[in-house]
Design a protein around this motif. Sequence first.
Motif, PDB file in Angstrom:
ATOM      1  N   VAL A  30     -15.943  96.200   3.543  1.00 56.60           N
ATOM      2  CA  VAL A  30     -16.673  97.403   3.129  1.00 56.60           C
ATOM      3  C   VAL A  30     -17.640  97.026   2.008  1.00 56.60           C
ATOM      4  O   VAL A  30     -17.221  96.576   0.942  1.00 56.60           O
ATOM      5  CB  VAL A  30     -15.714  98.511   2.637  1.00 56.60           C
ATOM      6  CG1 VAL A  30     -16.501  99.742   2.194  1.00 56.60           C
ATOM      7  CG2 VAL A  30     -14.713  98.866   3.718  1.00 56.60           C
ATOM      8  N   TYR A  31     -18.929  97.212   2.257  1.00 62.52           N
ATOM      9  CA  TYR A  31     -19.978  96.802   1.334  1.00 62.52           C
ATOM     10  C   TYR A  31     -20.796  98.013   0.901  1.00 62.52           C
ATOM     11  O   TYR A  31     -21.092  98.881   1.722  1.00 62.52           O
ATOM     12  CB  TYR A  31     -20.916  95.800   2.010  1.00 62.52           C
ATOM     13  CG  TYR A  31     -20.211  94.567   2.508  1.00 62.52           C
ATOM     14  CD1 TYR A  31     -20.157  93.417   1.743  1.00 62.52           C
ATOM     15  CD2 TYR A  31     -19.576  94.567   3.749  1.00 62.52           C
ATOM     16  CE1 TYR A  31     -19.501  92.289   2.202  1.00 62.52           C
ATOM     17  CE2 TYR A  31     -18.917  93.445   4.215  1.00 62.52           C
ATOM     18  CZ  TYR A  31     -18.876  92.318   3.434  1.00 62.52           C
ATOM     19  OH  TYR A  31     -18.215  91.202   3.891  1.00 62.52           O
ATOM     20  N   VAL A  32     -21.171  98.061  -0.367  1.00 60.52           N
ATOM     21  CA  VAL A  32     -22.012  99.149  -0.876  1.00 60.52           C
ATOM     22  C   VAL A  32     -23.121  98.569  -1.753  1.00 60.52           C
ATOM     23  O   VAL A  32     -22.980  97.493  -2.323  1.00 60.52           O
ATOM     24  CB  VAL A  32     -21.207 100.197  -1.688  1.00 60.52           C
ATOM     25  CG1 VAL A  32     -20.180 100.885  -0.828  1.00 60.52           C
ATOM     26  CG2 VAL A  32     -20.567  99.576  -2.899  1.00 60.52           C
ATOM     27  N   GLY A  33     -24.201  99.325  -1.842  1.00 66.82           N
ATOM     28  CA  GLY A  33     -25.300  98.911  -2.709  1.00 66.82           C
ATOM     29  C   GLY A  33     -26.400  99.945  -2.706  1.00 66.82           C
ATOM     30  O   GLY A  33     -26.368 100.923  -1.948  1.00 66.82           O
ATOM     31  N   ASP A  34     -27.371  99.726  -3.556  1.00 64.21           N
ATOM     32  CA  ASP A  34     -28.550 100.583  -3.663  1.00 64.21           C
ATOM     33  C   ASP A  34     -29.747  99.701  -3.343  1.00 64.21           C
ATOM     34  O   ASP A  34     -30.137  98.870  -4.170  1.00 64.21           O
ATOM     35  CB  ASP A  34     -28.644 101.169  -5.077  1.00 64.21           C
ATOM     36  CG  ASP A  34     -29.666 102.272  -5.191  1.00 64.21           C
ATOM     37  OD1 ASP A  34     -29.953 102.929  -4.180  1.00 64.21           O
ATOM     38  OD2 ASP A  34     -30.191 102.472  -6.303  1.00 64.21           O
ATOM     39  N   VAL A  35     -30.295  99.844  -2.141  1.00 64.83           N
ATOM     40  CA  VAL A  35     -31.342  98.934  -1.684  1.00 64.83           C
ATOM     41  C   VAL A  35     -32.547  99.702  -1.156  1.00 64.83           C
ATOM     42  O   VAL A  35     -32.451 100.881  -0.815  1.00 64.83           O
ATOM     43  CB  VAL A  35     -30.818  97.983  -0.579  1.00 64.83           C
ATOM     44  CG1 VAL A  35     -29.675  97.123  -1.094  1.00 64.83           C
ATOM     45  CG2 VAL A  35     -30.377  98.751   0.647  1.00 64.83           C
ATOM     46  N   SER A  36     -33.663  99.008  -1.059  1.00 63.19           N
ATOM     47  CA  SER A  36     -34.878  99.602  -0.506  1.00 63.19           C
ATOM     48  C   SER A  36     -34.791  99.636   1.015  1.00 63.19           C
ATOM     49  O   SER A  36     -33.935  98.980   1.635  1.00 63.19           O
ATOM     50  CB  SER A  36     -36.096  98.780  -0.921  1.00 63.19           C
ATOM     51  OG  SER A  36     -36.065  97.513  -0.288  1.00 63.19           O
ATOM     52  N   ARG A  37     -35.698 100.371   1.619  1.00 64.05           N
ATOM     53  CA  ARG A  37     -35.743 100.450   3.086  1.00 64.05           C
ATOM     54  C   ARG A  37     -35.976  99.068   3.683  1.00 64.05           C
ATOM     55  O   ARG A  37     -35.369  98.703   4.693  1.00 64.05           O
ATOM     56  CB  ARG A  37     -36.849 101.413   3.508  1.00 64.05           C
ATOM     57  CG  ARG A  37     -37.004 101.497   4.997  1.00 64.05           C
ATOM     58  CD  ARG A  37     -38.116 102.443   5.375  1.00 64.05           C
ATOM     59  NE  ARG A  37     -38.263 102.437   6.827  1.00 64.05           N
ATOM     60  CZ  ARG A  37     -39.182 103.112   7.459  1.00 64.05           C
ATOM     61  NH1 ARG A  37     -40.043 103.861   6.790  1.00 64.05           N
ATOM     62  NH2 ARG A  37     -39.266 103.066   8.761  1.00 64.05           N
ATOM     63  N   ARG A  38     -36.853  98.291   3.074  1.00 68.26           N
ATOM     64  CA  ARG A  38     -37.155  96.952   3.580  1.00 68.26           C
ATOM     65  C   ARG A  38     -35.917  96.066   3.588  1.00 68.26           C
ATOM     66  O   ARG A  38     -35.636  95.372   4.567  1.00 68.26           O
ATOM     67  CB  ARG A  38     -38.262  96.316   2.738  1.00 68.26           C
ATOM     68  CG  ARG A  38     -38.741  94.992   3.272  1.00 68.26           C
ATOM     69  CD  ARG A  38     -39.996  94.529   2.548  1.00 68.26           C
ATOM     70  NE  ARG A  38     -39.730  93.964   1.252  1.00 68.26           N
ATOM     71  CZ  ARG A  38     -39.378  92.687   1.044  1.00 68.26           C
ATOM     72  NH1 ARG A  38     -39.218  91.878   2.057  1.00 68.26           N
ATOM     73  NH2 ARG A  38     -39.181  92.236  -0.168  1.00 68.26           N
ATOM     74  N   ILE A  39     -35.136  96.105   2.514  1.00 70.05           N
ATOM     75  CA  ILE A  39     -33.908  95.305   2.442  1.00 70.05           C
ATOM     76  C   ILE A  39     -32.884  95.824   3.447  1.00 70.05           C
ATOM     77  O   ILE A  39     -32.212  95.044   4.125  1.00 70.05           O
ATOM     78  CB  ILE A  39     -33.330  95.295   1.018  1.00 70.05           C
ATOM     79  CG1 ILE A  39     -34.325  94.645   0.043  1.00 70.05           C
ATOM     80  CG2 ILE A  39     -31.979  94.599   0.977  1.00 70.05           C
ATOM     81  CD1 ILE A  39     -34.640  93.190   0.355  1.00 70.05           C
ATOM     82  N   ARG A  40     -32.770  97.147   3.581  1.00 67.29           N
ATOM     83  CA  ARG A  40     -31.841  97.726   4.557  1.00 67.29           C
ATOM     84  C   ARG A  40     -32.178  97.254   5.967  1.00 67.29           C
ATOM     85  O   ARG A  40     -31.296  96.857   6.737  1.00 67.29           O
ATOM     86  CB  ARG A  40     -31.887  99.253   4.494  1.00 67.29           C
ATOM     87  CG  ARG A  40     -30.871  99.899   5.439  1.00 67.29           C
ATOM     88  CD  ARG A  40     -30.976 101.398   5.464  1.00 67.29           C
ATOM     89  NE  ARG A  40     -32.117 101.814   6.252  1.00 67.29           N
ATOM     90  CZ  ARG A  40     -33.075 102.623   5.835  1.00 67.29           C
ATOM     91  NH1 ARG A  40     -33.055 103.117   4.621  1.00 67.29           N
ATOM     92  NH2 ARG A  40     -34.081 102.942   6.625  1.00 67.29           N
ATOM     93  N   GLU A  41     -33.451  97.259   6.320  1.00 63.18           N
ATOM     94  CA  GLU A  41     -33.866  96.808   7.650  1.00 63.18           C
ATOM     95  C   GLU A  41     -33.605  95.316   7.831  1.00 63.18           C
ATOM     96  O   GLU A  41     -33.197  94.877   8.912  1.00 63.18           O
ATOM     97  CB  GLU A  41     -35.337  97.139   7.879  1.00 63.18           C
ATOM     98  CG  GLU A  41     -35.568  98.635   8.044  1.00 63.18           C
ATOM     99  CD  GLU A  41     -37.031  99.024   8.064  1.00 63.18           C
ATOM    100  OE1 GLU A  41     -37.907  98.157   7.797  1.00 63.18           O
ATOM    101  OE2 GLU A  41     -37.310 100.209   8.342  1.00 63.18           O
TER     102      GLU A  41
END
Length: 97
Positions: A30-41
């Motif tokens: 289970v991983y969590v974070g606060d990332v930009s759309r570019r990083i998510r993609e």
Amino acid sequence: MAMLVVVTEAVPPRLRGRLAIWLLEIRAGVYVGDVSRRIREMIWEQINALAEDGNVAMAWASNQESGFEFQTYGANRRAPWDHDGLRLVRFLPIETK
């Protein structure tokens, strides 16, 4: 930036290592974070390339009616289902042999 949650099952260690570069593993798989759309993609591209026979669910905060969006990879009894523009999850029947 938006909150991102990734849940993995039966994925290779190299994918888990890649996810740990960008996200915090708060429980096994289970991983969590606060990332930009570019990083998510980019993370989703890594999941598609490395998950092999495992399965993954990825959810992130958005301005949708539900407040989040999600996508899945791999076989699982829980399957995304669009119902009148609202994304839900339904259970597939148990396969008997």
